[in-house]
Scaffold this active site. Structure first.
Site, mmCIF file in Angstrom:
data_model
loop_
_atom_site.group_PDB
_atom_site.id
_atom_site.type_symbol
_atom_site.label_atom_id
_atom_site.label_comp_id
_atom_site.label_asym_id
_atom_site.label_seq_id
_atom_site.Cartn_x
_atom_site.Cartn_y
_atom_site.Cartn_z
ATOM 1 C CB CYS A 142 -7.467 1.512 -22.781
ATOM 2 S SG CYS A 142 -7.502 3.298 -22.879
ATOM 3 C CG HIS A 143 -4.396 -1.615 -18.419
ATOM 4 N ND1 HIS A 143 -3.760 -0.394 -18.540
ATOM 5 C CD2 HIS A 143 -3.414 -2.542 -18.253
ATOM 6 C CE1 HIS A 143 -2.453 -0.576 -18.459
ATOM 7 N NE2 HIS A 143 -2.208 -1.871 -18.277
ATOM 8 C CG MET A 179 -7.966 6.739 -21.478
ATOM 9 S SD MET A 179 -7.870 8.281 -22.414
ATOM 10 C CE MET A 179 -8.629 7.804 -23.948
ATOM 11 C CD GLU A 180 -11.657 3.101 -18.866
ATOM 12 O OE1 GLU A 180 -11.087 2.123 -19.387
ATOM 13 O OE2 GLU A 180 -11.028 4.052 -18.339
ATOM 14 C CG ASP A 194 -26.709 7.738 -35.757
ATOM 15 O OD1 ASP A 194 -26.468 7.653 -36.976
ATOM 16 O OD2 ASP A 194 -27.497 6.979 -35.156
#
Length: 224
Positions: A142-143, A179-180, A194
């Site tokens: 990824c950039h 992707m972000e 969590d």
């Protein structure tokens, strides 16, 4: 019935199955059709063997006439980072979602803000935003994108005791932010787990996916 007797020798036996050999002369075919009409009262339907092959349906995968390719693979099959220097800047937006199935016990604790670690939804929201900004550190090819905006929303769904997460990322640049957006919802989902794992180990994160995107050479795309 002479026509039938004349073509019986042309019945071939292949792999244990009997089938008519193809390629009869047109006059033989016409005579056969005429005799079958006299027997059965109607002409046989045209054989699909002689029909024009159907054209495959046009692709609706968003690539138009272009074939999809793996841009992160070079000509020798090695992984590479795509060079985007020749691309033009454009406004790019991506929205992704995921669902976290909490189970009734954990859901009630989250809804009443009684989880020992604190406010689950607020912490997960912040984690999702942070995750989006760290995408290039987590996904090797990824950039490193200068994000203009990141939004992460978490909504409780009482019907199936779940948390619905939606993430949006936007930028003005040379490559997309899909992707972000997906990293944002994935990290938010993991944070919910969590925060709640002491109450239940049965929690399940599912359906992480891109919902829609806009901008860039490929234009707009939507799942629905």
């Amino acid at each position: 019935m002479s026509i039938f007797r004349s073509i019986l020798p042309r019945i071939a036996k292949t792999n244990g199955c009997r089938c008519f050999a193809t390629g009869f002369p047109s006059d033989t075919t016409a005579e056969l059709n005429k005799e079958m009409e006299s027997i059965f009262g109607e002409s046989p339907s045209p054989s699909p063997l002689g029909s024009t092959p159907q054209q495959p349906a046009r692709s609706t995968n968003g690539f138009g006439d272009r074939q999809p390719v793996l841009t992160h693979i070079d000509s020798s099959g090695q992984a590479k980072m795509v060079d985007v220097s020749s691309k033009h800047d454009s406004t790019r937006v991506a929205i992704a979602t995921c669902k976290v199935l909490l189970g009734q016990k954990a859901f009630e604790l989250v809804a009443s803000n009684q989880i020992a670690k604190g406010d689950v939804l607020t912490v997960a929201k912040i984690a999702g935003i942070t995750g989006a900004k760290q995408t290039s550190n987590l996904i090797p090819m990824c950039h490193n994108i200068n994000l203009s905006h990141v939004r992460v929303d978490l909504t409780l769904n009482e019907e199936d005791s779940s948390v619905m997460i939606e993430g949006e990322a936007s930028t003005s640049g040379k490559t997309g932010v899909e992707m972000e957006a997906m990293t944002a919802v994935a990290i938010a989902g993991l944070t919910v787990y969590d925060m709640c794992k002491a109450a239940s180990k049965d929690i399940c994160i599912q359906d992480i996916c891109l919902q829609r995107k806009s901008g860039g050479k490929s234009g707009s795309w939507s799942r629905s």
